[in-house]
Each structure stands twice: as structure tokens, then as C-alpha cells.
Write a protein that holds these residues in place. Sequence first.
Motif, PDB file in Angstrom:
ATOM      1  N   MET A   1      36.494  -0.694   6.929  1.00 46.87           N
ATOM      2  CA  MET A   1      35.691  -1.466   5.984  1.00 46.87           C
ATOM      3  C   MET A   1      34.385  -1.891   6.635  1.00 46.87           C
ATOM      4  N   ASP A   2      33.367  -2.051   5.828  1.00 50.07           N
ATOM      5  CA  ASP A   2      32.087  -2.592   6.271  1.00 50.07           C
ATOM      6  C   ASP A   2      32.136  -4.092   6.040  1.00 50.07           C
ATOM      7  N   VAL A   3      31.947  -4.867   7.101  1.00 50.83           N
ATOM      8  CA  VAL A   3      31.988  -6.333   7.008  1.00 50.83           C
ATOM      9  C   VAL A   3      30.584  -6.862   7.230  1.00 50.83           C
ATOM     10  N   LYS A   4      30.124  -7.721   6.319  1.00 50.37           N
ATOM     11  CA  LYS A   4      28.786  -8.307   6.431  1.00 50.37           C
ATOM     12  C   LYS A   4      28.884  -9.690   7.059  1.00 50.37           C
ATOM     13  N   CYS A   5      28.140  -9.885   8.131  1.00 50.99           N
ATOM     14  CA  CYS A   5      28.123 -11.174   8.832  1.00 50.99           C
ATOM     15  C   CYS A   5      27.422 -12.205   7.950  1.00 50.99           C
ATOM     16  N   PRO A   6      28.024 -13.389   7.755  1.00 52.18           N
ATOM     17  CA  PRO A   6      27.376 -14.404   6.906  1.00 52.18           C
ATOM     18  C   PRO A   6      26.162 -15.049   7.568  1.00 52.18           C
ATOM     19  N   GLY A   7      26.040 -14.940   8.899  1.00 50.06           N
ATOM     20  CA  GLY A   7      24.915 -15.560   9.600  1.00 50.06           C
ATOM     21  C   GLY A   7      23.658 -14.715   9.582  1.00 50.06           C
ATOM     22  N   CYS A   8      23.796 -13.433  10.012  1.00 51.38           N
ATOM     23  CA  CYS A   8      22.604 -12.584  10.144  1.00 51.38           C
ATOM     24  C   CYS A   8      22.600 -11.415   9.167  1.00 51.38           C
ATOM     25  N   PHE A   9      23.630 -11.288   8.330  1.00 48.35           N
ATOM     26  CA  PHE A   9      23.760 -10.227   7.327  1.00 48.35           C
ATOM     27  C   PHE A   9      23.791  -8.825   7.937  1.00 48.35           C
ATOM     28  N   ASN A  10      24.203  -8.737   9.200  1.00 44.48           N
ATOM     29  CA  ASN A  10      24.371  -7.453   9.873  1.00 44.48           C
ATOM     30  C   ASN A  10      25.705  -6.852   9.425  1.00 44.48           C
ATOM     31  N   ILE A  11      25.756  -5.531   9.203  1.00 46.66           N
ATOM     32  CA  ILE A  11      26.984  -4.875   8.751  1.00 46.66           C
ATOM     33  C   ILE A  11      27.672  -4.210   9.932  1.00 46.66           C
ATOM     34  N   THR A  12      28.977  -4.485  10.085  1.00 46.34           N
ATOM     35  CA  THR A  12      29.781  -3.924  11.161  1.00 46.34           C
ATOM     36  C   THR A  12      30.986  -3.231  10.555  1.00 46.34           C
ATOM     37  N   THR A  13      31.361  -2.070  11.101  1.00 48.23           N
ATOM     38  CA  THR A  13      32.553  -1.356  10.641  1.00 48.23           C
ATOM     39  C   THR A  13      33.765  -1.887  11.386  1.00 48.23           C
ATOM     40  N   VAL A  14      34.805  -2.275  10.629  1.00 50.83           N
ATOM     41  CA  VAL A  14      36.008  -2.885  11.189  1.00 50.83           C
ATOM     42  C   VAL A  14      37.231  -2.179  10.624  1.00 50.83           C
ATOM     43  N   PHE A  15      38.261  -1.980  11.455  1.00 47.98           N
ATOM     44  CA  PHE A  15      39.529  -1.421  11.005  1.00 47.98           C
ATOM     45  C   PHE A  15      40.338  -2.531  10.342  1.00 47.98           C
ATOM     46  N   SER A  16      41.016  -2.220   9.242  1.00 49.74           N
ATOM     47  CA  SER A  16      41.724  -3.244   8.468  1.00 49.74           C
ATOM     48  C   SER A  16      42.856  -3.895   9.239  1.00 49.74           C
TER      49      SER A  16
ATOM     50  N   ALA B   1      44.064  -7.635   9.616  1.00 51.24           N
ATOM     51  CA  ALA B   1      43.198  -8.617  10.270  1.00 51.24           C
ATOM     52  C   ALA B   1      42.696  -9.613   9.226  1.00 51.24           C
ATOM     53  N   ARG B   2      42.560 -10.858   9.629  1.00 51.26           N
ATOM     54  CA  ARG B   2      42.087 -11.911   8.710  1.00 51.26           C
ATOM     55  C   ARG B   2      40.585 -12.076   8.888  1.00 51.26           C
ATOM     56  N   LEU B   3      39.834 -11.905   7.799  1.00 53.50           N
ATOM     57  CA  LEU B   3      38.384 -12.062   7.856  1.00 53.50           C
ATOM     58  C   LEU B   3      38.017 -13.533   7.961  1.00 53.50           C
ATOM     59  N   THR B   4      36.930 -13.808   8.679  1.00 52.29           N
ATOM     60  CA  THR B   4      36.417 -15.166   8.798  1.00 52.29           C
ATOM     61  C   THR B   4      35.853 -15.594   7.449  1.00 52.29           C
ATOM     62  N   GLU B   5      35.975 -16.875   7.149  1.00 56.96           N
ATOM     63  CA  GLU B   5      35.487 -17.389   5.869  1.00 56.96           C
ATOM     64  C   GLU B   5      33.992 -17.150   5.746  1.00 56.96           C
ATOM     65  N   GLY B   6      33.578 -16.629   4.603  1.00 63.24           N
ATOM     66  CA  GLY B   6      32.168 -16.343   4.370  1.00 63.24           C
ATOM     67  C   GLY B   6      31.809 -14.880   4.548  1.00 63.24           C
ATOM     68  N   CYS B   7      32.665 -14.112   5.216  1.00 60.42           N
ATOM     69  CA  CYS B   7      32.412 -12.671   5.418  1.00 60.42           C
ATOM     70  C   CYS B   7      32.768 -11.925   4.138  1.00 60.42           C
ATOM     71  N   SER B   8      31.936 -10.969   3.788  1.00 58.62           N
ATOM     72  CA  SER B   8      32.246 -10.093   2.652  1.00 58.62           C
ATOM     73  C   SER B   8      32.500  -8.693   3.197  1.00 58.62           C
ATOM     74  N   PHE B   9      33.282  -7.905   2.453  1.00 57.14           N
ATOM     75  CA  PHE B   9      33.613  -6.566   2.940  1.00 57.14           C
ATOM     76  C   PHE B   9      33.694  -5.609   1.774  1.00 57.14           C
ATOM     77  N   ARG B  10      33.643  -4.312   2.102  1.00 57.33           N
ATOM     78  CA  ARG B  10      33.913  -3.242   1.138  1.00 57.33           C
ATOM     79  C   ARG B  10      34.583  -2.119   1.896  1.00 57.33           C
ATOM     80  N   LYS B  11      35.509  -1.422   1.214  1.00 59.12           N
ATOM     81  CA  LYS B  11      36.204  -0.292   1.836  1.00 59.12           C
ATOM     82  C   LYS B  11      35.220   0.836   2.031  1.00 59.12           C
ATOM     83  N   LYS B  12      35.333   1.496   3.198  1.00 55.38           N
ATOM     84  CA  LYS B  12      34.507   2.676   3.438  1.00 55.38           C
ATOM     85  C   LYS B  12      35.147   3.874   2.766  1.00 55.38           C
ATOM     86  N   LEU B  13      34.344   4.697   2.149  1.00 53.26           N
ATOM     87  CA  LEU B  13      34.824   5.924   1.546  1.00 53.26           C
ATOM     88  C   LEU B  13      34.759   7.035   2.588  1.00 53.26           C
ATOM     89  N   ASP B  14      35.498   8.120   2.343  1.00 49.43           N
ATOM     90  CA  ASP B  14      35.509   9.240   3.283  1.00 49.43           C
ATOM     91  C   ASP B  14      34.152   9.774   3.452  1.00 49.43           C
TER      92      ASP B  14
END
Length: 112
Positions: free
Chosen positions: A61-76, A99-112
Motif C-alpha cells: 500500500m501507498d501510505v501518505k505521511c500526515p506531516g510532510c505528505f510524502n508517499i511511502t510504500t508499505v507492506f500490509s 500492521a497498524r497505521l498511525t492516526e492521520g495516515c491515509s493509504f491506498r492499495k497498490k495495483l499490480d
Amino acid sequence: STSRHRENPSAREEQPDCRPVVDEARGESIMVKDLLHPSSADEKRKHKLKRLVQSPNSFFMDVKCPGCFNITTVFSHAQTTVMCGSCSMMLCQPTGGKARLTEGCSFRKKLD
């Protein structure tokens, strides 16, 4: 005598009634539940190896940091804490399964 394996009643998979019904006119038994075309809800509930077509429960999944809005790829099912590359904020922390996401983080599943 205590049992080594205690049964958790909420963890038991509830099996719907799928007994064969006898057709009186033909004298044949007919299944009430269609085994070749299960509903998506039934497939989700089953173990990953017992589905009609085996598929994993994990995903990237792509996780967006709530502080700097940087996108990081994370395994579920990440087993270590994942930190943001630019601001070093914790994005997720491990649990026994997903994994439990930190409050405020948004995510979306990565497609193939």
C-alpha cells in the motif's frame, strides 16, 4: 485435566446449511448452495488456501505521511516500524498480523 488448545467460539467459521435437498419429482438430490460460484463475502471469510482460487491476504500500500505528505510504500503485514523518509515520523507499527497505521495516515492499495 486442562486442554492445551482452547477453542475460541468467536473464531470458529460458521458453516451455512448446505445439505442436499431431495427433488421429489426426479428423485435426485440437489445442493442448496452453489459451490462453483461462491459469493465474494464467503470467499473473503475463508482461509487463503481454502478459497476456490488461492489468493494471499497481504498487499502493498501507498501510505501518505500526515506531516510532510510524502508517499511511502508499505507492506500490509510489516513486522517492523516504518518511518517516513523525510520527516522520520512513524507511519505504522507491527501487530501480530496486519500492521497498524498511525492516526492521520491515509493509504491506498497498490495495483499490480
